[in-house]
Each structure stands twice: as C-alpha cells, then as structure tokens.
Design a protein around this motif. Structure first.
Motif, mmCIF file in Angstrom:
data_model
loop_
_atom_site.group_PDB
_atom_site.id
_atom_site.type_symbol
_atom_site.label_atom_id
_atom_site.label_comp_id
_atom_site.label_asym_id
_atom_site.label_seq_id
_atom_site.Cartn_x
_atom_site.Cartn_y
_atom_site.Cartn_z
ATOM 1 N N LYS B 28 8.701 5.912 19.101
ATOM 2 C CA LYS B 28 8.438 5.285 17.814
ATOM 3 C C LYS B 28 8.001 3.833 18.040
ATOM 4 N N ILE B 29 7.031 3.379 17.235
ATOM 5 C CA ILE B 29 6.611 1.974 17.288
ATOM 6 C C ILE B 29 6.788 1.404 15.885
ATOM 7 N N GLU B 30 7.519 0.284 15.796
ATOM 8 C CA GLU B 30 7.746 -0.330 14.491
ATOM 9 C C GLU B 30 7.414 -1.814 14.541
ATOM 10 N N GLY B 31 7.147 -2.374 13.363
ATOM 11 C CA GLY B 31 6.944 -3.817 13.245
ATOM 12 C C GLY B 31 5.490 -4.245 13.236
ATOM 13 N N ASN B 32 4.570 -3.327 13.512
ATOM 14 C CA ASN B 32 3.154 -3.690 13.506
ATOM 15 C C ASN B 32 2.612 -3.698 12.084
ATOM 16 N N ARG B 33 1.746 -4.701 11.808
ATOM 17 C CA ARG B 33 1.164 -4.806 10.480
ATOM 18 C C ARG B 33 -0.242 -4.195 10.442
ATOM 19 N N CYS B 34 -0.741 -3.752 11.569
ATOM 20 C CA CYS B 34 -2.055 -3.100 11.579
ATOM 21 C C CYS B 34 -2.107 -2.119 12.748
ATOM 22 N N PRO B 35 -3.118 -1.229 12.742
ATOM 23 C CA PRO B 35 -3.154 -0.184 13.786
ATOM 24 C C PRO B 35 -3.277 -0.740 15.213
ATOM 25 N N ARG B 36 -3.822 -1.968 15.321
ATOM 26 C CA ARG B 36 -4.000 -2.514 16.668
ATOM 27 C C ARG B 36 -2.658 -2.780 17.359
ATOM 28 N N ALA B 41 1.009 -1.756 21.810
ATOM 29 C CA ALA B 41 2.312 -1.334 22.327
ATOM 30 C C ALA B 41 2.144 -0.246 23.386
ATOM 31 N N ILE B 42 1.233 0.681 23.130
ATOM 32 C CA ILE B 42 1.029 1.787 24.072
ATOM 33 C C ILE B 42 0.496 1.273 25.414
ATOM 34 N N THR B 43 -0.550 0.439 25.395
ATOM 35 C CA THR B 43 -1.079 -0.053 26.681
ATOM 36 C C THR B 43 -0.098 -1.014 27.346
ATOM 37 N N GLU B 44 0.631 -1.782 26.534
ATOM 38 C CA GLU B 44 1.565 -2.748 27.119
ATOM 39 C C GLU B 44 2.683 -2.027 27.884
ATOM 40 N N ILE B 45 3.074 -0.854 27.398
ATOM 41 C CA ILE B 45 4.124 -0.088 28.064
ATOM 42 C C ILE B 45 3.553 0.634 29.295
ATOM 43 N N THR B 46 2.340 1.171 29.159
ATOM 44 C CA THR B 46 1.791 1.985 30.247
ATOM 45 C C THR B 46 1.028 1.155 31.282
ATOM 46 N N ASN B 47 0.053 0.361 30.855
ATOM 47 C CA ASN B 47 -0.747 -0.434 31.792
ATOM 48 C C ASN B 47 -1.212 -1.703 31.097
#
Lengths: 410, 122
Positions: B28-36, B41-47
């Motif tokens: 789950k990803i929370e706290g974002n105000r836009c799709p970016r 979050a996804i790239t920051e966790i993976t690469n």
C-alpha cells in the motif's frame, strides 16, 4: 544627461521582470526593462539544478532552461532590455527613474513602473559570530555563481551554515565538484528548505544535517582554519558542553534572503513581515503608478509563482498606461493566528486571484480561515518553509477586513 | 513494515507511507497527492533514480561552463561513476539548449543534454 519617455518601465531582469515585460509588451505599450547585470535571468542563470517550471511549463526544468524559455517568449530582447543599467533613485514626485550606465546618467520618465528587484542574500556576518572576519566565508549564492558560472571552487573543505534551499543545493553541488562537504548546521529544529532538497541533496550524498546547531566561533586569522559548532536550546542560546571543532577552510552561508526595496521603501507602504511593499491582487503598491512582483514583494518558494506575479503586474501596468480604469482594492487581509508572510494584503474582489501564506509553525493537520470561515483544509503537514498557495474566487459576504488564520484541526 | 519517504517529484514534497510485506513487496502507498507520488515510491523502493544536474567544460565559449542534465533519471548507485565521467568531458562552443552532449550515458539509457546556450567567444 539624457531623458527618455517610456510607457512601462521594469526594474530588474529576473523571472518577475521578464514575465512583466512579456505581458506588458502584448498590450502594445512601449516597455523597457533595466538590468544591472550583463544579461538578464537573475539567479536563474546560476541555478543549474532541476525543479523549476512544474506549474508554468508543466515540465521539470533547470534555471537556465526556464530563463531561456522566458527570453524566447519575450522575442526580440534588444528592443526591450537594457543591460548594465543601475537604478540610483526613484523620484516619486516627478515620477522619474534616475539610472547610471555606460552612457552616463539617464533619466527615464515612465507612465507606470514595475519593481522586480528581487532579493539579496543575508550575509553570515549578520549573525555576529565571534572570531576574525577571515577569507573563505561566502554566501551560498556567491559560491553558486563561482562554481556554476566561473568554474572556480571556493575551497577544499566546507561547512554549510543554514539549511535554506540554496544551502542544500550547494551542499550537493560542491560535493559533486569534489569538495569535502562536512555537513550542514541549522539553528532551527527543522530544515529551512524543502524536504525534497534534504532528501536529494543531503541524504543521497550522505551529508549530515545538524539541526538546532550553529557556529559558535570562527577560527583563523587570514583564511578560515576551522569552526566550533554546537547545539542551541529553544531560545537559540549555545548549550555549554556541546561544542565540537570542525576543520574547514570554507563556510557557505544560506541564512535567508532579504527583499530589496531600498528604492521605494521611503514612499511606498511597506509590510514589516513580508519586508516588501503592500500589494493588491493586481500587484499595485500604495503608489498608483508603481507595481511590484517577485521576491522583492515577499520571498517565494517557487519561480513559477514569481513568474505568474510578474505577468499580473505587467498586464495591469499596461492597462493603467492605456487609461483603463482598474477596480479599487476594497478588501484588506489582516493577519490572525499563525500567519507569517501573506500576499496580496489587499484585493479588489473583481476576479479570482492567487494568495500566498506562510504558517508561522509546523502543523500536522490544519485549516486556513477567512474571518472564521474555513477556506481550505490541509490533511498534510504544513511548514513555515513551504508557502501555501490558494486561489480565492468567492468573495460574497466578505467583510472589508478579512481576518486570516491558520489553525490546527482534529 | 511501513517505510516513510518524502516524494521528491515536485517541490510540494508529500510524505509517503509505503507498506511492505516481509519479502519487500509493496502492499500500500499512502500520502501522495498525485499519481507521480505512487510512481516515485515504487522506484524509490526498487531502484532509486535521480535526474543529475551538472556542468560541462566548454572550449572557445563566452562562458567556461555549460550547464547540463540527464534527460531521464539515472540510478543513484551509478551516480558517482557518471559524475566522474562527465568531469572529463569538454564540448566546443557554440552549444545550444537541448544539444546532446552524451548519448546513453554509461548504458543508463539517459542522455546528457545542455540546459543553456553558450555562444562562441567573440
């Protein structure tokens, strides 16, 4: 001495001034922009990092890209811009602007004037740190100009004082260019710049950030040899026993920006908190023919906002010159709880406008209200370092004096 | 496990909470105000990746340096290698904004492009 008549005269060729020129020119009025440097662009010239233009151009640009886009928008630069012109004085009675340049003294007589003089950096010496006034102490903007424009490094080992955005950006920049960046000290308990810059400039490069810390003493006689830093209490007084010595030959200070208003502050109504002129939503000052936009009005976070303000000033200055009757600013904002920087301070109610507010404190969940009426809620943390922008469009039932408050909720 | 991140996609800096399971999979990803924010979050966790703003030496230019950036984010773990590579470069004036300086820099798929115009020294 030469005299020149002009319709709209703009002082300052940064983002606000360029935007004002772009807009004023569209109305077909004779527009001139005076710049004291060799070319326009202001600080955008040296801000080679990305992060500009997300609102205006819907793209993440660097400073020089943003600047060149404004040049292109303006078209024939030579027609509008006069580089190397320094304004010495504005005569409010005669409505004259006295300048100095290579051609000597030139007196401009504008029908409308737009102040777009931006801000200057607060020097480290204003902090009154004990020690000699040694070489090796720079403001962040000066260090940035040395590195990004003149290809010179200011030293070998550097401590950054203050975590404003330029300080954070320079920490990364100096590290990339090969300096040993020992860390950043920030006297406040929170970073002064955007969190995004703490992440991508410090965390990414393993540069430590020491909050509630400051420089106690400067060591060295001619060139800086080191500094003593330490922790401060909630009243910003040094805590004994927390001192540590850092061997550095360079200090880069990012300790705030001061709006530049020396030319108008004696005869234009000023706002002591913004440190800029009181303006309305048309970017008019208290003097009918003088408009203002950008960081001289108040320090902004984003160049996008400065650009938008410049356009508003340019448009209304042109309309004023063309004899259009501009609506009166009948409403006034009063600062209530927790409101720091606020602009505009007055508004006409004739059209929707963008308003900017800085909260005095960080608040987890908050709401902004106008005379007790909630205008917007924030479900995310707001901080003094991040300006709130909101569009005001419904003016029905507003009292003449609107009390603005930012309060914690829930 | 919940990981706290600050989105750096724009200056707003949303504070993101990313819920991960034991294997590191994002739940789950929370706290974002836009799709970016989600993408970040996804790239920051993976690469984790970053745009690199930098400058390149110029020969015969009215300025000694031309500012440049990678036109796409490059992997954080390759950052220092890319910086060292760029430091050795020299371009000849004139340089225009958008000019390609290095194509596919160190196999990252990102190009190094000029971000300003530097005219020839007159």
């Amino acid at each position: 001495m030469r005299r020149e008549n002009v319709d709209v005269l703009i002082i300052g060729g940064g983002a606000a001034g360029l935007a004002a020129a772009i807009e004023a020119k569209k109305f077909g009025v004779k527009t001139l922009l005076l710049e004291r440097d060799r070319s326009t662009g202001g600080v955008l010239n040296q801000c080679i990092h990305n992060g500009f233009g997300l609102h205006v151009f819907k793209a993440e640009l660097t400073g020089p890209e943003f600047m060149e886009k404004l040049w292109e928008e303006l078209g024939n630069l030579d027609e509008v811009i006069r580089n190397n012109y320094t304004v010495l004085k504005i005569d409010p009675e005669k409505k004259e602007v006295i300048t100095l340049s290579e051609e000597g003294i030139v007196v401009f007589k504008p029908k409308a004037l737009i102040m777009a003089t931006g801000a200057r950096e607060r020097p480290l010496n204003s902090l009154r740190i004990p020690g000699s006034r040694v070489a090796g102490v720079f403001t962040a903007g000066v260090a940035q100009k040395m590195v990004n424009i003149y290809n010179r490094l200011p030293g070998n080992r550097v401590l950054i004082v203050g975590s404003g955005d330029i300080g954070l950006i320079m920490a990364r920049r100096l590290k990339i260019e090969g300096m040993d960046v020992v860390g950043v000290v920030e006297i406040m308990p929170e970073p002064g710049g955007l969190i995004r810059n703490v992440v991508q400039c410090l965390d990414d490069f393993n540069i430590p950030l020491w909050l509630s810390h400051t420089v106690f003493k400067i060591h060295g006689k001619e060139r800086l040899e080191g500094v003593t830093i330490g922790k401060v209490d909630e009243n910003f007084k040094p805590i004994p026993g927390t001192e540590r010595f850092l061997e550095v030959d360079t200090l880069v200070a990012s300790v705030g920006l001061i709006p530049q208003n020396e030319l108008i502050e004696d005869f234009v109504e000023m706002d002591a908190i913004n440190r800029g002129p009181v303006v309305d939503d048309l970017m008019r000052t208290s003097v009918e023919w003088i408009f203002a936009a950008g960081n001289n009005v108040a320090i902004h976070d984003l160049v996008d906002f400065v650009y938008e303000e410049g356009k508003i000033a340019g448009k209304n200055a042109a309309k004023y010159v063309l004899g259009e009757k501009l609506p009166e600013a009948k409403y006034r904002f009063e600062r209530g709880d927790n409101v720091g920087v606020l602009l505009p301070q007055k508004f006409t109610g004739s059209q929707p406008f963008k308003m900017y507010v800085r909260s005095r404190k960080s608040l987890e969940k908050s709401a902004i209200s106008f005379s007790g009426r909630t205008i917007r809620k924030f479900n995310w943390k707001i901080r003094p370092s991040e300006m709130i922008d909101l569009v005001v469009k419904n003016f029905e039932g507003f009292p003449d004096e609107v009390l603005v408050e930012v309060n914690q909720i829930g | 496990m919940v990981k706290k991140l600050t989105c750096i996609s724009c200056p707003i800096g949303c504070e993101l909470s990313v819920s991960l399971d034991e294997s590191g999979k994002i739940l789950k990803i929370e706290g974002n105000r836009c799709p970016r924010g989600k993408e970040y979050a996804i790239t920051e966790i993976t690469n984790p990746q970053r745009i690199l703003p930098i400058s390149v030496k110029v020969e015969d230019g009215e300025m000694e340096l031309v500012s440049a950036k990678t036109d796409k984010p490059v992997p954080k773990k390759k950052m220092y290698e890319i910086i060292e590579y760029i430091k050795k470069l020299k371009v000849k004036a004139p340089v225009k904004r958008g000019d390609l300086i290095v194509e596919d820099i160190l196999g990252t798929g990102a190009n190094l492009v000029a971000t300003r115009t530097v005219n020839k020294k007159s």
